[in-house]
Design a protein around this motif. Sequence first.
Motif, PDB file in Angstrom:
ATOM      1  N   THR A   1       0.685  -1.152  -0.067  1.00  0.00           N
ATOM      2  CA  THR A   1       0.093  -0.052   0.083  1.00  0.00           C
ATOM      3  C   THR A   1       0.977   1.293  -0.090  1.00  0.00           C
ATOM      4  O   THR A   1       0.495   2.348  -0.625  1.00  0.00           O
ATOM      5  N   GLY A   2       1.914   1.096   0.866  1.00  0.00           N
ATOM      6  CA  GLY A   2       2.943   2.017   0.734  1.00  0.00           C
ATOM      7  C   GLY A   2       3.499   2.550  -0.642  1.00  0.00           C
ATOM      8  O   GLY A   2       3.526   3.756  -0.932  1.00  0.00           O
ATOM      9  N   ILE A   3       4.019   1.546  -1.284  1.00  0.00           N
ATOM     10  CA  ILE A   3       4.535   1.579  -2.560  1.00  0.00           C
ATOM     11  C   ILE A   3       3.324   2.310  -3.400  1.00  0.00           C
ATOM     12  O   ILE A   3       3.711   3.310  -4.223  1.00  0.00           O
ATOM     13  N   GLN A   4       2.275   1.787  -3.543  1.00  0.00           N
ATOM     14  CA  GLN A   4       1.275   2.340  -4.165  1.00  0.00           C
ATOM     15  C   GLN A   4       1.095   3.551  -4.153  1.00  0.00           C
ATOM     16  O   GLN A   4       0.997   4.533  -4.953  1.00  0.00           O
ATOM     17  N   LEU A   5       0.760   4.076  -2.737  1.00  0.00           N
ATOM     18  CA  LEU A   5       0.751   5.557  -2.333  1.00  0.00           C
ATOM     19  C   LEU A   5       1.689   6.311  -3.211  1.00  0.00           C
ATOM     20  O   LEU A   5       1.683   7.326  -3.546  1.00  0.00           O
ATOM     21  N   SER A   6       3.114   5.954  -2.927  1.00  0.00           N
ATOM     22  CA  SER A   6       4.118   6.696  -3.373  1.00  0.00           C
ATOM     23  C   SER A   6       4.249   6.867  -4.695  1.00  0.00           C
ATOM     24  O   SER A   6       4.538   7.714  -5.533  1.00  0.00           O
ATOM     25  N   LEU A   7       3.712   5.792  -5.451  1.00  0.00           N
ATOM     26  CA  LEU A   7       3.750   5.834  -6.678  1.00  0.00           C
ATOM     27  C   LEU A   7       2.628   6.769  -7.267  1.00  0.00           C
ATOM     28  O   LEU A   7       3.173   7.607  -8.273  1.00  0.00           O
ATOM     29  N   SER A   8       1.727   7.027  -6.822  1.00  0.00           N
ATOM     30  CA  SER A   8       0.581   7.582  -7.126  1.00  0.00           C
ATOM     31  C   SER A   8       0.959   9.163  -6.959  1.00  0.00           C
ATOM     32  O   SER A   8       0.734  10.097  -7.593  1.00  0.00           O
ATOM     33  N   PHE A   9       1.753   9.335  -5.818  1.00  0.00           N
ATOM     34  CA  PHE A   9       2.242  10.881  -5.342  1.00  0.00           C
ATOM     35  C   PHE A   9       3.019  11.118  -6.590  1.00  0.00           C
ATOM     36  O   PHE A   9       3.143  12.262  -6.971  1.00  0.00           O
ATOM     37  N   ILE A  10       4.169  10.310  -6.923  1.00  0.00           N
ATOM     38  CA  ILE A  10       4.939  10.685  -7.987  1.00  0.00           C
ATOM     39  C   ILE A  10       4.166  10.873  -9.224  1.00  0.00           C
ATOM     40  O   ILE A  10       4.527  12.006 -10.023  1.00  0.00           O
ATOM     41  N   PHE A  11       3.249  10.166  -9.634  1.00  0.00           N
ATOM     42  CA  PHE A  11       2.591  10.437 -11.016  1.00  0.00           C
ATOM     43  C   PHE A  11       1.924  11.733 -10.938  1.00  0.00           C
ATOM     44  O   PHE A  11       1.930  12.480 -11.852  1.00  0.00           O
ATOM     45  N   ILE A  12       1.167  12.215  -9.760  1.00  0.00           N
ATOM     46  CA  ILE A  12       0.565  13.322  -9.671  1.00  0.00           C
ATOM     47  C   ILE A  12       1.456  14.470  -9.738  1.00  0.00           C
ATOM     48  O   ILE A  12       1.369  15.402 -10.621  1.00  0.00           O
ATOM     49  N   LEU A  13       2.702  14.275  -9.127  1.00  0.00           N
ATOM     50  CA  LEU A  13       3.726  15.429  -9.178  1.00  0.00           C
ATOM     51  C   LEU A  13       4.157  15.567 -10.620  1.00  0.00           C
ATOM     52  O   LEU A  13       4.430  16.662 -11.134  1.00  0.00           O
ATOM     53  N   LEU A  14       4.385  14.427 -11.317  1.00  0.00           N
ATOM     54  CA  LEU A  14       4.837  14.363 -12.529  1.00  0.00           C
ATOM     55  C   LEU A  14       3.767  15.151 -13.582  1.00  0.00           C
ATOM     56  O   LEU A  14       3.987  15.696 -14.500  1.00  0.00           O
ATOM     57  N   GLY A  15       2.448  14.843 -13.338  1.00  0.00           N
ATOM     58  CA  GLY A  15       1.253  15.439 -14.163  1.00  0.00           C
ATOM     59  C   GLY A  15       1.377  16.786 -13.979  1.00  0.00           C
ATOM     60  O   GLY A  15       0.986  17.566 -14.820  1.00  0.00           O
ATOM     61  N   TRP A  16       1.583  17.237 -12.564  1.00  0.00           N
ATOM     62  CA  TRP A  16       1.611  18.806 -12.250  1.00  0.00           C
ATOM     63  C   TRP A  16       2.670  19.526 -13.159  1.00  0.00           C
ATOM     64  O   TRP A  16       2.364  20.441 -13.792  1.00  0.00           O
ATOM     65  N   ALA A  17       3.789  18.927 -12.806  1.00  0.00           N
ATOM     66  CA  ALA A  17       5.092  19.793 -13.612  1.00  0.00           C
ATOM     67  C   ALA A  17       5.319  19.507 -14.985  1.00  0.00           C
ATOM     68  O   ALA A  17       5.278  20.490 -15.736  1.00  0.00           O
TER      69      ALA A  17
ATOM     70  N   ASP B   1      -4.356  14.816 -17.616  1.00  0.00           N
ATOM     71  CA  ASP B   1      -2.962  14.375 -17.009  1.00  0.00           C
ATOM     72  C   ASP B   1      -3.383  14.108 -15.356  1.00  0.00           C
ATOM     73  O   ASP B   1      -4.249  14.446 -14.807  1.00  0.00           O
ATOM     74  N   ALA B   2      -2.506  13.373 -14.789  1.00  0.00           N
ATOM     75  CA  ALA B   2      -2.856  12.843 -13.413  1.00  0.00           C
ATOM     76  C   ALA B   2      -3.183  13.851 -12.259  1.00  0.00           C
ATOM     77  O   ALA B   2      -3.820  13.679 -11.565  1.00  0.00           O
ATOM     78  N   PHE B   3      -2.434  15.037 -12.475  1.00  0.00           N
ATOM     79  CA  PHE B   3      -2.876  16.234 -11.602  1.00  0.00           C
ATOM     80  C   PHE B   3      -4.124  16.519 -11.662  1.00  0.00           C
ATOM     81  O   PHE B   3      -4.827  16.732 -10.702  1.00  0.00           O
ATOM     82  N   LYS B   4      -4.831  16.684 -12.770  1.00  0.00           N
ATOM     83  CA  LYS B   4      -5.990  17.152 -13.069  1.00  0.00           C
ATOM     84  C   LYS B   4      -6.793  16.035 -12.499  1.00  0.00           C
ATOM     85  O   LYS B   4      -8.146  16.415 -11.899  1.00  0.00           O
ATOM     86  N   VAL B   5      -6.815  14.884 -12.645  1.00  0.00           N
ATOM     87  CA  VAL B   5      -7.510  13.703 -12.040  1.00  0.00           C
ATOM     88  C   VAL B   5      -7.494  13.647 -10.500  1.00  0.00           C
ATOM     89  O   VAL B   5      -8.802  13.705 -10.026  1.00  0.00           O
ATOM     90  N   PHE B   6      -6.495  14.103  -9.927  1.00  0.00           N
ATOM     91  CA  PHE B   6      -6.368  14.252  -8.533  1.00  0.00           C
ATOM     92  C   PHE B   6      -7.131  15.278  -8.068  1.00  0.00           C
ATOM     93  O   PHE B   6      -7.978  15.266  -7.108  1.00  0.00           O
TER      94      PHE B   6
END
Lengths: 104, 162
Positions: free
Chosen positions: B7-23, B75-80
């Motif tokens: 779950t921790g890995i999944q959470l951090s992956l989603s966080f990276i995706f959201i950050l990537l989507g934002w940037a 992008d992932a940030f918009k979805v979030f």
Amino acid sequence: MQLTNIESIPGKTIVEHYGLVQGSSIRAKHVGRDFAAGLKNLVGGELRGYTELLQESRAQAIERMKLQAIELGANAIVNVRFATSSVAAGASEMMVYGTAVLVE
Amino acid sequence: MEHSLSTGIQLSLSFIFILLGWAVGKKRESRHCRDINRREQAFRNLPVVTTKHLHDERPVERAHLVHGSVVIAVDAFKVFTSSLRKLVGGEMRGYAPLLDRARREAILRLIESAPDADLFLNLRIETSKISGSAQKMGSVEAIAYATAIRFSASPANDAISS
């Protein structure tokens, strides 16, 4: 074959109506394209593969509609409309319809 | 133990995706907007109308159906941010520029596909969702179609004959 999405062909007169003609095409994306699209869904931007796929699909629907009109003896189609619907996950239907006419 | 690790890995992956989507997503969006603005400037004087009737006496040389379409991914940030927005309701600001870009791009492609047209009649725009699920927004397709009109006499010839 002349196509317009207004009720007439400007500069010409409609001499005969043949009624509704239509064409449709359902296409699915292949897995490779879907994978690339999955990556694009993270960063945003245009999905060129999908744009092309839907354009091909629409072109085929138009061809089918034209064939129907030719069979009826028409030389133009007026009031053409496009419709898109997703029929299943990963597949969408393109539909195009219009009124086949004879113009002079 | 193992479960909480995954779950921790999944959470951090989603966080990276959201950050990537934002940037990356933000940068790509502003670049696309600039590109659209620049191309629209070139067609500022070309009439593109949603009416069906031609109020012009000039003889028509050619009238044909033209269309332009584009598929744009979210992008992932918009979805979030939109999933947060769904908790409290209200306007989803992130999606408005996405749909706006798609429609304007479709209209530009329509115009660019008929470089010799003098006028576009009966412009129609349609938007459809082509991927994603009921809960999650995926990519959108915008299509614009119209009848391109080409007059047989150019304005210069008109001036001479009258």
